[in-house]
Design a protein around this motif. Sequence first.
Motif, short mmCIF file in Angstrom:
data_model
loop_
_atom_site.label_atom_id
_atom_site.label_comp_id
_atom_site.label_asym_id
_atom_site.label_seq_id
_atom_site.Cartn_x
_atom_site.Cartn_y
_atom_site.Cartn_z
N ARG A 1 42.35 34.14 35.19
CA ARG A 1 43.36 34.33 36.24
C ARG A 1 43.05 33.48 37.46
NH1 ARG A 1 44.07 40.88 36.43
NH2 ARG A 1 44.95 41.13 34.35
N GLN B 1 32.60 45.02 27.17
CA GLN B 1 33.81 45.27 27.96
C GLN B 1 33.75 44.53 29.29
OE1 GLN B 1 36.64 46.87 27.21
NE2 GLN B 1 35.86 47.11 25.14
N THR B 2 32.60 44.54 29.92
CA THR B 2 32.45 43.85 31.20
C THR B 2 32.64 42.35 31.03
OG1 THR B 2 30.90 45.57 31.91
CG2 THR B 2 30.89 43.52 33.16
N ARG B 3 32.09 41.80 29.95
CA ARG B 3 32.25 40.37 29.69
C ARG B 3 33.72 40.02 29.48
NH1 ARG B 3 29.76 38.36 24.41
NH2 ARG B 3 31.82 38.92 23.68
N ASN B 4 34.43 40.86 28.73
CA ASN B 4 35.86 40.60 28.50
C ASN B 4 36.64 40.63 29.81
OD1 ASN B 4 35.43 40.33 25.77
ND2 ASN B 4 36.02 42.44 25.28
N LYS B 5 36.36 41.61 30.65
CA LYS B 5 37.05 41.71 31.94
C LYS B 5 36.74 40.49 32.81
CE LYS B 5 39.05 45.73 31.58
NZ LYS B 5 40.47 45.92 31.65
N MET B 6 35.48 40.06 32.80
CA MET B 6 35.10 38.88 33.60
C MET B 6 35.81 37.63 33.10
SD MET B 6 33.17 39.79 36.04
CE MET B 6 32.47 38.26 36.57
N GLU B 7 35.96 37.50 31.78
CA GLU B 7 36.69 36.35 31.24
C GLU B 7 38.15 36.39 31.67
OE1 GLU B 7 36.03 36.44 27.03
OE2 GLU B 7 33.99 35.67 27.21
N GLN B 8 38.76 37.58 31.66
CA GLN B 8 40.15 37.70 32.10
C GLN B 8 40.29 37.32 33.57
OE1 GLN B 8 41.30 41.71 31.27
NE2 GLN B 8 41.57 41.37 29.07
N ILE B 9 39.37 37.81 34.38
CA ILE B 9 39.43 37.52 35.82
C ILE B 9 39.22 36.03 36.07
CG2 ILE B 9 38.22 37.89 38.01
CD1 ILE B 9 37.81 40.79 37.11
N SER B 10 38.27 35.42 35.37
CA SER B 10 38.02 33.99 35.59
C SER B 10 39.22 33.15 35.13
CB SER B 10 36.75 33.55 34.87
OG SER B 10 36.90 33.66 33.48
#
Length: 130
Positions: free
Chosen positions: A101, A90-99
């Motif tokens: 953006r 989940q953390t990796r997915n959120k980091m990919e979304q933030i990057s």
Amino acid sequence: MERPSLEINLPNTHEEGKLYVVDSLNNLNKLNVCPDGSRRALDEEENTGGTGENTAGSDVRNQCLFFVTFVLTLIISLALVSFVIFLIIQTRNKMEQISSRLISEKKNLEELKKMNNMILKHLNQSGIKE
């Protein structure tokens, strides 16, 4: 000056004292370590000569309890590891979304800078000064 000896050499009393100390330590150990039920079992074993009839059932029960505890520990460990892996994903997915953006915002900022520079050039060419 001679120092007085701290040891008293009484052969009969010394041996009896050792036996008394060992017996007292055994009794103290029985009182402190063994619960009431097992103290009775130890007393019965001493009286019967320690045939070991009671210990076989106790060993099987202890092994079963150990096995159940071991299995429960493994299940809980597996659940915790699975939860940690889930959190990592989940953390990796959120980091990919933030990057992603951040990358799109960076592109937008670069486009805005280009447009700002074009507007400034146009204003400078038209002769309008501030």
